[in-house]
Design an enzyme around this catalytic site. Structure first.
Site, PDB file in Angstrom:
ATOM      1  N   ARG A 141     -10.769  -0.030  14.145  1.00  0.00           N
ATOM      2  CA  ARG A 141     -10.410   0.797  12.987  1.00  0.00           C
ATOM      3  C   ARG A 141     -11.172   0.288  11.765  1.00  0.00           C
ATOM      4  NH1 ARG A 141      -4.281   1.124  10.648  1.00  0.00           N
ATOM      5  NH2 ARG A 141      -4.901  -0.955   9.960  1.00  0.00           N
ATOM      6  N   LYS A 143       0.845  -1.200   0.000  1.00  0.00           N
ATOM      7  CA  LYS A 143       0.000   0.000   0.000  1.00  0.00           C
ATOM      8  C   LYS A 143       0.882   1.251   0.000  1.00  0.00           C
ATOM      9  CE  LYS A 143      -0.282  -0.135   5.048  1.00  0.00           C
ATOM     10  NZ  LYS A 143      -1.087  -0.578   6.200  1.00  0.00           N
ATOM     11  N   TYR A 167      16.822  29.725   8.633  1.00  0.00           N
ATOM     12  CA  TYR A 167      15.598  30.441   9.002  1.00  0.00           C
ATOM     13  C   TYR A 167      15.445  30.475  10.521  1.00  0.00           C
ATOM     14  CZ  TYR A 167      13.657  30.376   4.250  1.00  0.00           C
ATOM     15  OH  TYR A 167      13.414  30.573   2.923  1.00  0.00           O
ATOM     16  N   MET A 189      12.813  24.277   2.496  1.00  0.00           N
ATOM     17  CA  MET A 189      12.046  23.513   1.515  1.00  0.00           C
ATOM     18  C   MET A 189      12.946  22.641   0.639  1.00  0.00           C
ATOM     19  SD  MET A 189       9.323  24.858  -1.336  1.00  0.00           S
ATOM     20  CE  MET A 189       8.363  25.772  -0.144  1.00  0.00           C
TER      21      MET A 189
HETATM   22  C1  LIG Z   1      -0.365  -1.597   6.925  1.00  0.00           C
HETATM   23  C2  LIG Z   1      -0.995  -2.893   7.265  1.00  0.00           C
HETATM   24  C3  LIG Z   1      -0.229  -4.070   7.306  1.00  0.00           C
HETATM   25  C4  LIG Z   1       1.284  -4.049   7.243  1.00  0.00           C
HETATM   26  O1  LIG Z   1       1.766  -3.587   8.473  1.00  0.00           O
HETATM   27  P1  LIG Z   1       3.317  -3.415   8.802  1.00  0.00           P
HETATM   28  O2  LIG Z   1       3.328  -2.962  10.216  1.00  0.00           O
HETATM   29  O3  LIG Z   1       3.818  -2.375   7.864  1.00  0.00           O
HETATM   30  O4  LIG Z   1       3.966  -4.727   8.585  1.00  0.00           O
HETATM   31  C5  LIG Z   1      -0.890  -5.279   7.471  1.00  0.00           C
HETATM   32  N1  LIG Z   1      -2.244  -5.316   7.623  1.00  0.00           N
HETATM   33  C6  LIG Z   1      -3.008  -4.196   7.622  1.00  0.00           C
HETATM   34  C7  LIG Z   1      -4.469  -4.318   7.805  1.00  0.00           C
HETATM   35  C8  LIG Z   1      -2.410  -2.950   7.455  1.00  0.00           C
HETATM   36  O5  LIG Z   1      -3.156  -1.846   7.470  1.00  0.00           O
END
Ligand SMILES: *Cc1c(COP(=O)(O)O)cnc(C)c1O
Length: 348
Positions: free
Chosen positions: A129, A34, A243, A291
């Protein structure tokens, strides 16, 4: 050239996957790609991992899944954590994606629009979640199991803290909801894999560990980031840098100005806290991150460097994250497009 260079070591990525697959014991390790492969290019990452043997990919959104499917071709399942959202049916069908259905509404949407297509179920085991609560699941479970889901999954909230009581609690809740379902199961991401055999079920879902991040402490670094030096200058005692003139010197000093900044994902919270490496010598950031520029204290070096390493063998994404008060995930997924990107390794 003032462009910083991000080298992505696909051999290290594949080695990390193989190691997490071994740690998964009798379970098979999938791969989470992802957020554009944690910022490193989901297509290239998925192709390399498929060559190394990964046989199940996970993404957050159907659109991400389409991109992964185009890169890897047919055959290997690509599952979508957000499930089946309104408007997703065509993408799910055309790119052969497997939605992890999160609610009775998503179950209905899937069965109405794509009655014969593969799907999985996501359950909430305590993180609150994504996924169905036990009562939702009880209500749809008969219908769902009759249609032969590919996978039932849940996600751990505290897997990076092995002693946290949530781990055993969530394991129990997940088992209570699924023990007699007769469907392949998945509970663990990187942290959960390392909690031991009880947490592995049939399929694991490592993400961050593949890309070199904690809590997989044996991970090889995958992202190597080198930043070119534009100029170096001497400061007199009493001068300041950057800055807001937040860095001062009370003795003569030398400062290097480096070509990358917060627009490249080197977040401003690194200001005055993170370090860069000239060969293997640590040099602290002096002043705020701009930046497009960083300023680095090189007073202790014998020669002016031409490049600094920010990520690589001297320093992990978690070291940088610690300095900036965040986590390795955020450092990785912040790396932006202005870098020259070079992919190395057998499957590059
Ligand atoms: C992001 C995610 C993972 C992977 O988690 P890591 O901690 O990066 O290994 C697996 N399952 C779900 C549902 C996630 O959201």
């Amino acid at each position: 050239m003032a462009r910083a260079k991000l080298t992505i070591d696909l051999d290290a990525l594949c080695d990390n996957w193989r190691a997490l697959d071994r740690h998964s014991g009798n379970a098979m390790a999938g791969a989470v790609v992802k957020a554009d492969g944690y910022g490193l290019d989901s297509g290239r990452v998925a192709v390399a991992l498929a060559q190394a043997g990964a046989r199940h990919f996970f993404v957050a959104l159907a659109e991400e899944g389409a991109r992964v499917r185009q890169a890897i071709g047919e055959g290997i399942p690509v599952s979508v954590f957000s499930g089946h959202m309104a408007g997703d049916a065509a993408l799910l069908r055309d790119f052969e994606l497997t939605p992890m259905l999160n609610s009775p509404e998503q179950v209905k949407r899937q069965f109405d629009a794509l009655p014969a297509a593969p799907f999985g179920i996501q359950l909430d085991s305590g993180m609150n979640r994504l996924g169905m609560e036990a009562a939702d699941w009880a209500a749809v479970r008969g219908d769902v199991l009759a249609r032969d889901p590919d996978l039932i999954m849940s996600h751990l909230a505290c897997a990076d803290e092995p002693d946290h009581e949530m781990n055993a609690k969530q394991l129990r809740a997940f088992r209570d909801m699924t023990d007699d379902a007769g469907v392949p199961r998945s509970l663990s991401a990187t942290g959960g894999i390392l909690l031991g055999p009880d947490y592995r079920f049939e399929l694991t879902r490592p993400g961050v560990g593949l890309y070199g991040g904690a809590p997989f402490m044996d991970a090889k670094p995958v992202a190597h980031l080198k930043l070119p030096v534009i100029q170096c200058r001497d400061l007199e005692a009493g001068e300041a840098v950057g800055y807001g003139v937040t860095w001062h010197t009370d003795k003569p000093a030398r400062i290097a100005t480096v070509a990358a900044g917060y627009a490249d994902g080197l977040i401003r919270a690194m200001s005055n806290r993170a370090r860069l490496f000239a060969d293997d010598v640590a040099c602290p950031l002096a002043g705020r991150v701009s930046m497009d520029l960083l300023t680095v204290d090189i007073t202790h070096l014998d020669n002016d460097p031409t490049w600094f390493e920010l990520l690589g063998h001297n320093q992990t994404v978690d070291d940088v994250a610690d300095a900036a008060g965040t986590i390795g995930y955020e450092i990785l997924t912040s790396l932006r497009s202005r870098y020259e990107r070079v992919y190395t390794g057998e499957y590059a």
